[in-house]
Design a protein around this motif. Structure first.
Motif, mmCIF file in Angstrom:
data_model
loop_
_atom_site.group_PDB
_atom_site.id
_atom_site.type_symbol
_atom_site.label_atom_id
_atom_site.label_comp_id
_atom_site.label_asym_id
_atom_site.label_seq_id
_atom_site.Cartn_x
_atom_site.Cartn_y
_atom_site.Cartn_z
ATOM 1 N N VAL A 23 0.954 -1.147 -0.031
ATOM 2 C CA VAL A 23 -0.117 -0.107 -0.100
ATOM 3 C C VAL A 23 0.850 1.291 0.055
ATOM 4 O O VAL A 23 1.903 1.435 0.983
ATOM 5 C CB VAL A 23 -1.038 -0.032 1.162
ATOM 6 C CG1 VAL A 23 -1.946 1.041 1.115
ATOM 7 C CG2 VAL A 23 -1.766 -1.267 1.445
ATOM 8 N N LEU A 79 -2.632 -0.895 -3.561
ATOM 9 C CA LEU A 79 -3.640 0.061 -3.022
ATOM 10 C C LEU A 79 -2.915 1.383 -2.886
ATOM 11 O O LEU A 79 -1.738 1.405 -2.459
ATOM 12 C CB LEU A 79 -4.081 -0.469 -1.825
ATOM 13 C CG LEU A 79 -4.807 -1.907 -1.741
ATOM 14 C CD1 LEU A 79 -4.780 -2.425 -0.492
ATOM 15 C CD2 LEU A 79 -6.156 -1.716 -2.635
ATOM 16 N N GLY A 95 -7.711 -0.043 -5.773
ATOM 17 C CA GLY A 95 -8.373 0.654 -4.630
ATOM 18 C C GLY A 95 -7.436 1.894 -4.338
ATOM 19 O O GLY A 95 -6.281 2.069 -3.867
ATOM 20 N N PHE A 104 -10.809 -1.657 0.248
ATOM 21 C CA PHE A 104 -9.656 -2.297 -0.346
ATOM 22 C C PHE A 104 -9.838 -3.796 -0.529
ATOM 23 O O PHE A 104 -9.017 -4.399 -1.335
ATOM 24 C CB PHE A 104 -8.349 -2.012 0.606
ATOM 25 C CG PHE A 104 -7.920 -0.577 0.564
ATOM 26 C CD1 PHE A 104 -8.460 0.089 -0.453
ATOM 27 C CD2 PHE A 104 -6.821 -0.043 1.241
ATOM 28 C CE1 PHE A 104 -7.941 1.509 -0.501
ATOM 29 C CE2 PHE A 104 -6.309 1.107 1.017
ATOM 30 C CZ PHE A 104 -6.805 2.058 0.102
#
Length: 200
Positions: free
Chosen positions: A11, A76, A108, A182
């Motif tokens: 992420v 993400l 996401g 997510f």
């Protein structure tokens, strides 16, 4: 859903000096608990300084410089607020490339407060519905977004894009919703890849 729905997922958290500290740290903690590997991406060298309440907050080590980051290396994206941070990122040539690549890939993305402005900078809001800090409404609408202005609606989900207003009391709900969005985005991409493999 497992206890770690984001296990092993990378992420990117995009911030510069003056980011809203609570918006970043709460997201970072929740992602770690969910099994993800959050990385701080910043134009700052070495350390990035948060904003807490009405003054400067803590320093946090950066994991990667923006110039060396590819969206393809991450699953993400989180865009915390903080007017100073967002203004600096909006003026960075890599922001449009990074944010745009996430949006184009259907990954996401969660943006809160002033962070929503970075979606407008990337010019990827045409036909999307968003909300956020009222100060970024004009930029979002100019980029083609429909702005959610209903009183009491602090967040909006448009496919795998989560946007939220900025008051600190919204943060826990934002974090909880972010994890759900997510997880859905990861599952959606997994299914797409399985379909492509089956069709090959």
């Amino acid at each position: 859903m497992t206890d770690q729905p984001l296990a092993g997922k990378a992420v990117a958290i995009l911030i510069a000096n003056g980011f809203e500290e609570v918006e970043m740290t709460e997201a970072q903690r929740a992602l770690l608990r969910a099994g993800a590997a959050p990385k701080i991406i910043s134009p700052e060298q070495g350390l990035v300084n948060g904003w807490h309440g009405t003054s400067w907050g803590h320093y946090f080590p950066t994991d990667k410089q923006m110039g060396e980051v590819l969206a393809a290396d991450f699953d993400l994206l989180v865009l915390p607020g903080g007017e100073r941070s967002v203004t600096k990122l909006a003026n960075n040539p890599h922001t449009r490339r990074i944010v745009g690549s996430f949006m184009d890939a259907g990954k996401g993305v969660a943006a809160i407060n002033h962070g929503v402005q970075l979606l407008a900078v990337a010019q990827r809001l045409k036909g999307r519905t968003v909300t956020g800090n009222d100060a970024v409404r004009e930029a979002a609408e100019a980029a083609g977004a429909t702005w959610v202005a209903e009183e009491g609606q602090n967040m909006n989900i448009d496919r795998h894009l989560l946007t939220a207003r900025g008051p600190e009391e919204v943060v826990p709900e934002f974090i909880e919703t972010m994890l759900r969005v997510f997880a859905d985005a990861i599952e959606y991409r997994r299914q797409l890849q399985a379909e492509k493999a089956a069709a090959a």
